[in-house]
Every structure is written in structure tokens, then in C-alpha cells.
Design a protein around this motif. Sequence first.
Motif, PDB file in Angstrom:
ATOM      1  N   PHE A 145       0.838  -1.203   0.000  1.00  0.00           N
ATOM      2  CA  PHE A 145       0.000   0.000   0.000  1.00  0.00           C
ATOM      3  C   PHE A 145       0.874   1.255   0.000  1.00  0.00           C
ATOM      4  CE2 PHE A 145      -1.648   3.519   2.513  1.00  0.00           C
ATOM      5  CZ  PHE A 145      -2.640   3.952   1.654  1.00  0.00           C
ATOM      6  N   SER A 146       1.910   1.262   0.825  1.00  0.00           N
ATOM      7  CA  SER A 146       2.791   2.431   0.907  1.00  0.00           C
ATOM      8  C   SER A 146       3.461   2.702  -0.435  1.00  0.00           C
ATOM      9  CB  SER A 146       3.834   2.233   2.000  1.00  0.00           C
ATOM     10  OG  SER A 146       3.197   2.117   3.265  1.00  0.00           O
ATOM     11  N   PHE A 147       3.883   1.653  -1.114  1.00  0.00           N
ATOM     12  CA  PHE A 147       4.458   1.810  -2.454  1.00  0.00           C
ATOM     13  C   PHE A 147       3.422   2.449  -3.381  1.00  0.00           C
ATOM     14  CE2 PHE A 147       4.509   0.006  -6.743  1.00  0.00           C
ATOM     15  CZ  PHE A 147       5.708   0.531  -7.223  1.00  0.00           C
ATOM     16  N   ALA A 148       2.221   1.893  -3.403  1.00  0.00           N
ATOM     17  CA  ALA A 148       1.177   2.392  -4.306  1.00  0.00           C
ATOM     18  C   ALA A 148       0.829   3.842  -3.993  1.00  0.00           C
ATOM     19  CB  ALA A 148      -0.063   1.509  -4.212  1.00  0.00           C
ATOM     20  N   HIS A 149       0.636   4.143  -2.731  1.00  0.00           N
ATOM     21  CA  HIS A 149       0.277   5.507  -2.337  1.00  0.00           C
ATOM     22  C   HIS A 149       1.396   6.489  -2.689  1.00  0.00           C
ATOM     23  CE1 HIS A 149      -1.301   8.901  -0.186  1.00  0.00           C
ATOM     24  NE2 HIS A 149      -0.241   8.926   0.596  1.00  0.00           N
TER      25      HIS A 149
END
Length: 182
Positions: A145-149
Motif C-alpha cells: 500500500f505504501s508503495f502504491a500511495h
Amino acid sequence: MSARPEPRPLSPRASEIVAAARELLEEQGRDALTMRALAERLGIRAPSLYKHLPDKAAVEVALIERGFVELGDALHAAVADSAPSHVVANLLATYRKHALANPGLYRLATSGALPRQRLAPGLDEWAGTPFYLAVGEPHLAQALFSFAHGMVILELDSRYPDGSDLDRTWAEGARAFSSLSP
């Protein structure tokens, strides 16, 4: 797919107000979303809004809830419809597409403190569950999620150098996370 928590119901007029707020948010950004600007858009006086929604925070919460429902529905479908070898790539592609198509709503829902206590219980967790479903481990899901965000925010803010091949960067991230999945 787990059952989706439903946002708090709105009256028909409150739904119209929230729809107008979303248009304003997407057209002009979060700073332009004021009760006065919203009232002007609807052709009413600002105090009339308070008959339907108690404050600006309630408008924002309604927008965030609807944003989580839309994104969560899309992400759950992406995971459910993907072969295991493509689940991370499909999840990331869906996340990116949705965020870039709704930048104002995306920023509202993902920046600053999240008013969890005002949201429908469990809605934010449900919307994020596809990250766990894609990789099967909670810490890896948070990293994904952190990568995507981070990728989305940098793309929305035009922070990548000219000529960057962002499709390839997303694909490399998907490949890396897929190789880590159990």
C-alpha cells in the motif's frame, strides 16, 4: 469478497450536496471546498447547507466514505478476478487508475489524519483488505500500500523527472512485491 460496511445513509438532499462537493473538489481542489463555495454551486445560501449536514467535516466524511467504497469495490474486484500470478499487478493498476481518475477525492481520503471515528465502522480496513489478499502477509500488505500511495502522490504532484517511464516503474514494483508474496 468480504462484506462491505455501508456508509452512513444520507437524505436525498444531503446526497445532492455531497455530489456537488465532489464536483467542486475534483475541479478546484480541497482548498476550494468551502461551505460558501458549495452553497454558491447549489444556488443556495451557506446556512441552508447546515440543515442537511452539520458541518464541513461531515461533508468531507461523506466524500471519504464514498471514495473508500468506490476504491474498495474496484480493488476487491481486481483481486477476485486475477490469477495468482497477476494479482499484485492488477491490484496496483486498479489502484493507480482509480486514484489518477479521482485526484481530489484521493487526496482528501489519503492525506492528513483520517477521521476514523466518524467513518462507517470498518470501512477503511475493508477498502485496504485487498492489499492483504494480494500478498497474504500484513506487513507486506502495508508495504505494498505504501508503495502504491507514494507512487500515486508523486505522480499526481508531477514529481518524477520528465521522461520517466512510470508504467515500467509500476511494473517493477509489482514484480518485486509478487516475488515476496508467500
